[in-house]
Scaffold this motif. Structure first.
Motif, PDB file in Angstrom:
ATOM      1  N   ALA A  65       0.834  -1.205   0.000  1.00 58.88           N
ATOM      2  CA  ALA A  65       0.000   0.000   0.000  1.00 58.88           C
ATOM      3  C   ALA A  65       0.869   1.257   0.000  1.00 58.88           C
ATOM      4  O   ALA A  65       0.590   2.220  -0.721  1.00 58.88           O
ATOM      5  CB  ALA A  65      -0.936  -0.014   1.204  1.00 58.88           C
ATOM      6  N   ARG A  66       1.940   1.254   0.797  1.00 57.56           N
ATOM      7  CA  ARG A  66       2.845   2.413   0.812  1.00 57.56           C
ATOM      8  C   ARG A  66       3.527   2.586  -0.535  1.00 57.56           C
ATOM      9  O   ARG A  66       3.713   3.715  -1.013  1.00 57.56           O
ATOM     10  CB  ARG A  66       3.876   2.247   1.931  1.00 57.56           C
ATOM     11  CG  ARG A  66       3.294   2.466   3.332  1.00 57.56           C
ATOM     12  CD  ARG A  66       4.400   2.572   4.370  1.00 57.56           C
ATOM     13  NE  ARG A  66       5.121   1.322   4.532  1.00 57.56           N
ATOM     14  CZ  ARG A  66       4.779   0.363   5.381  1.00 57.56           C
ATOM     15  NH1 ARG A  66       3.713   0.510   6.161  1.00 57.56           N
ATOM     16  NH2 ARG A  66       5.494  -0.739   5.476  1.00 57.56           N
ATOM     17  N   LEU A  67       3.895   1.480  -1.173  1.00 59.95           N
ATOM     18  CA  LEU A  67       4.506   1.542  -2.500  1.00 59.95           C
ATOM     19  C   LEU A  67       3.560   2.188  -3.501  1.00 59.95           C
ATOM     20  O   LEU A  67       3.985   2.892  -4.417  1.00 59.95           O
ATOM     21  CB  LEU A  67       4.877   0.128  -2.966  1.00 59.95           C
ATOM     22  CG  LEU A  67       5.567  -0.007  -4.326  1.00 59.95           C
ATOM     23  CD1 LEU A  67       6.930   0.678  -4.312  1.00 59.95           C
ATOM     24  CD2 LEU A  67       5.707  -1.473  -4.706  1.00 59.95           C
ATOM     25  N   ALA A  68       2.257   1.957  -3.318  1.00 63.06           N
ATOM     26  CA  ALA A  68       1.250   2.520  -4.210  1.00 63.06           C
ATOM     27  C   ALA A  68       0.835   3.931  -3.819  1.00 63.06           C
ATOM     28  O   ALA A  68      -0.004   4.541  -4.481  1.00 63.06           O
ATOM     29  CB  ALA A  68       0.017   1.610  -4.224  1.00 63.06           C
ATOM     30  N   GLY A  69       1.395   4.450  -2.728  1.00 63.12           N
ATOM     31  CA  GLY A  69       1.132   5.831  -2.344  1.00 63.12           C
ATOM     32  C   GLY A  69       0.104   6.022  -1.254  1.00 63.12           C
ATOM     33  O   GLY A  69      -0.366   7.151  -1.044  1.00 63.12           O
ATOM     34  N   PHE A  70      -0.247   4.957  -0.532  1.00 65.02           N
ATOM     35  CA  PHE A  70      -1.248   5.055   0.524  1.00 65.02           C
ATOM     36  C   PHE A  70      -0.607   4.759   1.885  1.00 65.02           C
ATOM     37  O   PHE A  70       0.331   3.965   1.982  1.00 65.02           O
ATOM     38  CB  PHE A  70      -2.397   4.071   0.267  1.00 65.02           C
ATOM     39  CG  PHE A  70      -3.114   4.326  -1.031  1.00 65.02           C
ATOM     40  CD1 PHE A  70      -4.049   5.339  -1.136  1.00 65.02           C
ATOM     41  CD2 PHE A  70      -2.830   3.558  -2.163  1.00 65.02           C
ATOM     42  CE1 PHE A  70      -4.699   5.592  -2.332  1.00 65.02           C
ATOM     43  CE2 PHE A  70      -3.477   3.797  -3.365  1.00 65.02           C
ATOM     44  CZ  PHE A  70      -4.414   4.828  -3.453  1.00 65.02           C
TER      45      PHE A  70
END
Length: 285
Positions: free
Chosen positions: A199-204
């Motif tokens: 999720a962090r990799l996707a910007g969240f």
């Protein structure tokens, strides 16, 4: 170019058999929050096999996640990173009530590729038929960040006018902390909805709820609130995913009656009514 629009549009449709059982229907209904209160007769229509009705949005997962966002990324002419992909919208046309148990043929193809400049939008169309004829047609709009700019067709630019006046009904629907973990068991295992690192990799900041889970929760609210709990009255259902939802939040679902339709707007209460679903229409008998 990772997306070859001409190749994607010219590719042969993919056809496969899908099947589902009452257990699949019950799991889906639980995944969108049905069964609360557990002994409510209205909720038992979604959870008890002897009374089971099928909410039409079950079509988006029938057969264990019948062609959707992830499968669309494996179509010819499409090579993109999953972390740059979002589900942009969903439309569903129901040709007749969905049976609680079924076997059908699903045929999928890329029906359109739109160049939005900073992104590309793929429209994955899935048509499903059984021995008695057409069951449903679904269009998934797949938004791919960073893949536009090749000078292609931008696609439709018009949007429905905002409904006038105060809503006829407003309901609130809490989302469980484990809602995404439960919903994904119906077939959408995208790690964006479960893996904090992805999720962090996707910007969240953290995993987000599946857009199609919000989609199902919203349709259930409309059916239960304005259509007398009759799932067979739904003829079509379309929405644009305007924002994300995080497990543990509360949805505010506003509904406006129109002739033969219900207009809907959905927001996240805890984030100052941040828009979640927009341009949402449920057509019914």
């Amino acid at each position: 170019m990772p997306i070859d629009a001409a190749k994607a549009l010219a590719a042969e449709p993919r056809t496969g058999e899908i099947s589902w059982t009452p257990k699949d229907v019950q799991l889906y209904h639980l995944g969108i929050g049905a069964g609360v209160p557990a002994t409510d007769p209205d909720e038992l229509r979604y959870t008890l096999e002897s009374r089971l009705h099928v909410l039409p949005s079950f079509a988006t997962v029938a057969g264990g996640g019948s062609p959707g966002v992830i499968s669309g990324l494996s179509m010819p002419g499409v090579e993109v990173e999953l972390a740059r992909v979002l589900h942009g919208g969903q439309a569903l046309t129901v040709h007749r009530p969905l049976p609680v148990r079924g076997t059908a043929t699903a045929t999928s193809r890329i029906a359109a590729v739109h160049d939005k400049g900073t992104a590309a939008v793929l429209v994955l169309r899935t048509e499903v038929t059984d021995a008695d004829g057409p069951l449903w047609t679904g269009d998934a709009r797949i938004f791919v960040r960073g893949e536009g700019g090749w000078g292609g067709d931008r696609g439709p630019s018009t949007r429905p006018a905002e409904p006038a006046g105060p809503p006829d009904r407003t309901v609130e629907r809490p989302i469980r902390e484990d809602q995404a973990l439960l919903y994904r068991l119906s077939g959408d295992y995208n790690p964006l909805h479960a893996d904090p690192g992805f999720a962090r990799l996707a910007g969240f900041d953290r995993p987000i709820l599946h857009g199609l889970c919000t989609y199902g929760m919203t349709l259930k609210a409309v059916v239960d609130t304005l259509l007398g709990g009759d799932v067979t009255r739904v003829r079509s259902y379309s929405t644009r995913f305007a924002g994300v939802v995080y497990p543990g939040e509360t949805l505010r679902i506003r509904m406006w009656r129109q002739e033969g339709a219900v207009r809907v707007a959905v927001s996240a209460i805890e984030r100052d009514d941040a828009p979640v679903l927009a341009d949402t229409v449920v057509e019914h008998t």
